[in-house]
Design a protein around this motif. Structure first.
Motif, PDB file in Angstrom:
ATOM      1  N   PHE B  26       0.842  -1.204   0.000  1.00  0.00           N
ATOM      2  CA  PHE B  26       0.000   0.000   0.000  1.00  0.00           C
ATOM      3  C   PHE B  26       0.875   1.252   0.000  1.00  0.00           C
ATOM      4  N   VAL B  30      -0.529   2.595  -3.333  1.00  0.00           N
ATOM      5  CA  VAL B  30      -1.883   3.128  -3.211  1.00  0.00           C
ATOM      6  C   VAL B  30      -1.933   4.595  -2.783  1.00  0.00           C
ATOM      7  N   ILE B 100     -10.235  -8.134   1.412  1.00  0.00           N
ATOM      8  CA  ILE B 100     -10.496  -6.802   0.851  1.00  0.00           C
ATOM      9  C   ILE B 100      -9.197  -6.034   0.611  1.00  0.00           C
ATOM     10  N   GLN B 101      -8.207  -6.213   1.473  1.00  0.00           N
ATOM     11  CA  GLN B 101      -6.936  -5.505   1.271  1.00  0.00           C
ATOM     12  C   GLN B 101      -6.223  -6.024   0.024  1.00  0.00           C
ATOM     13  N   LEU B 104      -8.029  -4.935  -3.134  1.00  0.00           N
ATOM     14  CA  LEU B 104      -7.751  -3.543  -3.505  1.00  0.00           C
ATOM     15  C   LEU B 104      -6.469  -3.450  -4.323  1.00  0.00           C
ATOM     16  N   LEU B 120      -7.283   5.130  -5.128  1.00  0.00           N
ATOM     17  CA  LEU B 120      -8.333   4.460  -4.358  1.00  0.00           C
ATOM     18  C   LEU B 120      -9.479   5.407  -4.014  1.00  0.00           C
ATOM     19  N   LEU B 125     -13.537   0.261  -2.993  1.00  0.00           N
ATOM     20  CA  LEU B 125     -13.987  -0.505  -1.829  1.00  0.00           C
ATOM     21  C   LEU B 125     -15.124  -1.450  -2.213  1.00  0.00           C
ATOM     22  N   ALA B 128     -13.780  -4.384  -4.155  1.00  0.00           N
ATOM     23  CA  ALA B 128     -13.089  -5.312  -3.260  1.00  0.00           C
ATOM     24  C   ALA B 128     -14.101  -6.177  -2.513  1.00  0.00           C
ATOM     25  N   ASP B 129     -15.207  -5.576  -2.087  1.00  0.00           N
ATOM     26  CA  ASP B 129     -16.246  -6.359  -1.418  1.00  0.00           C
ATOM     27  C   ASP B 129     -16.848  -7.397  -2.373  1.00  0.00           C
TER      28      ASP B 129
END
Lengths: 331, 331, 331
Positions: B26, B30, B100-101, B104, B120, B125, B128-129
């Protein structure tokens, strides 16, 4: 609990007196904010706004999430003390229903008092829920040990102190933050959370009832944990500035929460003699990620910054819970 | 499960290593999307937009519903295997928090990589879900048979494959859809759902624990079912185009879901020797209506078109579940 | 329940026939509203609107809350009759899934019929949920006493009568309200609620199963109560006018609900011989605050006016429940 004839009337009278006082005080002091008043029509024309620009549409989805955290989240989190399952949810309901009314008044007098009135809007409801959240946590510390009347009195004082503390930090210490952001507002919330969490967790440790936690209680408590965890991004962003601040507060809280789950699982498993997970650690530490990133949630932390916060919150929160016997520490 | 000293450290180390890797990746890759960055202010002035036009306000309510589906919906859906009640919810929580991480990052590299960074925002999000939802379903297939470490590794590979498949369909096969709609994005999700659902349901059929499902487990599982069913319109519309597309995706999904409830009840009752309802059918088939209408949800299906989709999804899904012993079929 | 071969086919055939009828009727009558149609693009250009002005963004968060009230709220509220736990949630699911489809048609024919078609949008979904909410309450009165087929037939007639009553009040009695607000629409809802609540609560009082209510049932029922209580502000504001009306409806409902909790606790404790709280009172009376303020929710009641409404609703609702043996009274 033995109730003699006198005691019998204590709860009814306390409830009626408090509620009647609320009616009178609301009658004297509370009016609608311009965004909730029929005069919104003039405001809207004057500034050439769309109805969509009403504060309501910026805040309502977050408000409902925060509301769910207070009533479902904290209510069910407490049910893992099996003996107090219904009491936990029911008493939490009672104290929160009183607390939000008193918080609207106290916070209104100290922060939103213009002319002779408090002007109430959706942001006021969110702030009241924030204030009551700290009472809900404190409630956990005394669960099963106090009567509903004592709870109402405790809530009365806690909400009062919370609001005064908020006033001191914000207005007397002049610790204003440029954007009118939530940083100061939430300081108070987390102060309350920290103090009471200490009491709360130590108490659980010592509590005999802890051992009687059973399968179904754990599942009910997970309802509470998940609602708190899922909606924490709404909690941290609910009163952020419009636009990128609110957006960023959600992203940062989301990242921090995700990271704290993994590190608290790591610590919980490491300290268990057979490598198993303790549900109480998971519940405690996963939420630490949300609390930890709170005050800085809308800053330019960067996603990795938020992950680092969550990483250490999960780590230290669980370690603290395990090794500090005097009190557990929540960053 | 016997844990020797070595095994004892497997879960803590896996969690810490994965989380540390996430922090580093990240940190390198990110950054905030323009809608979540302080530069939003310039963007907004340049395009003369209101803060209300921030992507956040178009997506956030749907995002929170999808988030609830992943953590509460899938978590509690699994509890009907009574023996694994807490494990179901807790392990689902762990794998989703990691998934989820990683999603992403994977989806960011393959779809949102501009210059040297992944940008992002709220749409990330949601994606990712979506990706993790397929891991949650796969988890159902192996519930009670794998350790948390194995779960984390399984999630790592599933998220990777999911993202690569998404990339092949979208970027290599050039199967672009004009409006940048969700049709392709969800293809991947439903591919994953279909494959794993097969495994998942067959496994339940064979599972000895199925018979031990009891009253309270059923109620906990209904919490999962209802949260999935209620919020499926948000799932299918969460990343649709603004305006009528998002609106239409909700209407179509709502109609399809309602129809699938009635037809799955019909089949479930018809095949039962005393005409009773099997809760597992209801849970399986009612959701089929949401899955079935998914890829086409934002098209001009017309409400009756959506009802027809739901009608046949409920019908065939339940029939398939009952009569196909090799595998149950989800349209 | 003995099912002979004939009876065996009743439920499957009823479900399939009803659902097939819905498909045909939707095919003939139901089309998308302009806000959900691809022609929204023209509308938007013609009026120079932003996509954010699509009705969807004004209504969707409230709609999802109302949807949760119908499926989770009413479903779980019924579980406190322990013997019917799963039946309560499952049958509520079935009747609501049918009811919303039939309500879309009935309300569409009577209120939104333009040219040859019903134009469906997010507001239609909310109205259908309102209509079905009254069926859910009626369901409580007959829980455990009727078969699913009887439930579907009951729902068919109740939705029909509800819509006709709504039509009489609104179109024949010309009781129009200036702002096109919800006052009339909700009159019907509360008429239904009132009538059936009477039946519902008396029935519970007499029911033998009441005594078998146990710990876990109470907690499941609290899930229902809390979801109804929390989301009632959305229920009362979901179809209010944009802007200040919707905002005000939320504030008023919130105040009324909070006040009714305290007064119903007061009465419940006062009438109990040892001063304890009866959960059924809490569930009954706390919701009274939401029902009571309903029709006037968007008016300029002032926050103290809403508190007064809630005060008396909680008071009289609980007193009525306790002392009126013929029927309990809900304002």
């Amino acid at each position: 609990m033995a109730w003699n004839t006198n005691l019998h009337w204590r709860l009814p009278i306390t409830c009626l007196v408090l509620q009647a006082a609320m009616v009178v005080l609301f009658g004297v002091f509370v009016r609608y904010d311009i965004h909730a008043d029929v005069h919104w029509w003039y405001e809207r024309n004057r500034k050439n706004l769309s109805n969509m620009e009403n504060e309501f549409y910026y805040r309502y989805p977050s408000f409902q999430d925060v509301h769910a955290m207070v009533f479902v989240g904290f209510g069910f989190l407490m049910t893992f003390l099996q003996r107090y399952g219904f009491g936990a949810v029911g008493f939490n309901f009672l104290l929160a229903a009183f607390g939000i009314q008193w918080a609207l008044l106290m916070q209104g007098w100290l922060h939103h008092f213009e002319g002779k009135h408090i002007y109430l809007g959706i942001e006021g409801l969110i702030n009241a829920d924030f204030c009551v959240a700290s009472s809900c946590v404190a409630f956990g510390a005394v669960l099963g040990k106090v009567s509903p009347v004592q709870l109402l009195i405790m809530t009365f004082f806690q909400v009062t102190l919370f609001s005064v503390n908020e006033y001191i930090v914000l207005n007397l210490l002049k610790a204003k933050d440029a954007g009118g952001s939530m940083t100061i507002h939430t300081f108070g919330a987390y102060f309350g959370l920290t103090v009471t969490w200490i009491l709360y967790r130590r108490n659980l440790e010592q509590s005999k009832q802890r051992q009687s936690s059973v399968y179904h209680s754990d599942l009910f408590a997970m309802i509470g944990t998940l609602f708190l965890w899922m909606y924490w991004p709404s909690f941290n962003s609910a009163i952020s500035n419009h636009g990128d601040s609110q957006h960023r507060a959600v992203l940062n809280t989301y990242c921090s929460l995700a990271a704290s789950v993994l590190t608290s699982v790591a610590v919980s498993s490491a300290v268990h003699k057979r490598g198993k997970l303790d549900m109480v650690h998971i519940q405690n530490a996963t939420l630490a990620g949300g609390v930890g990133v709170g005050t800085a949630a809308e800053m330019m932390l960067m996603p990795y910054g938020a992950l680092i916060v969550g990483f250490f919150c999960g780590l230290f929160s669980t370690l603290g819970f395990v090794y500090l016997t005097v009190a557990s520490w929540v960053p």
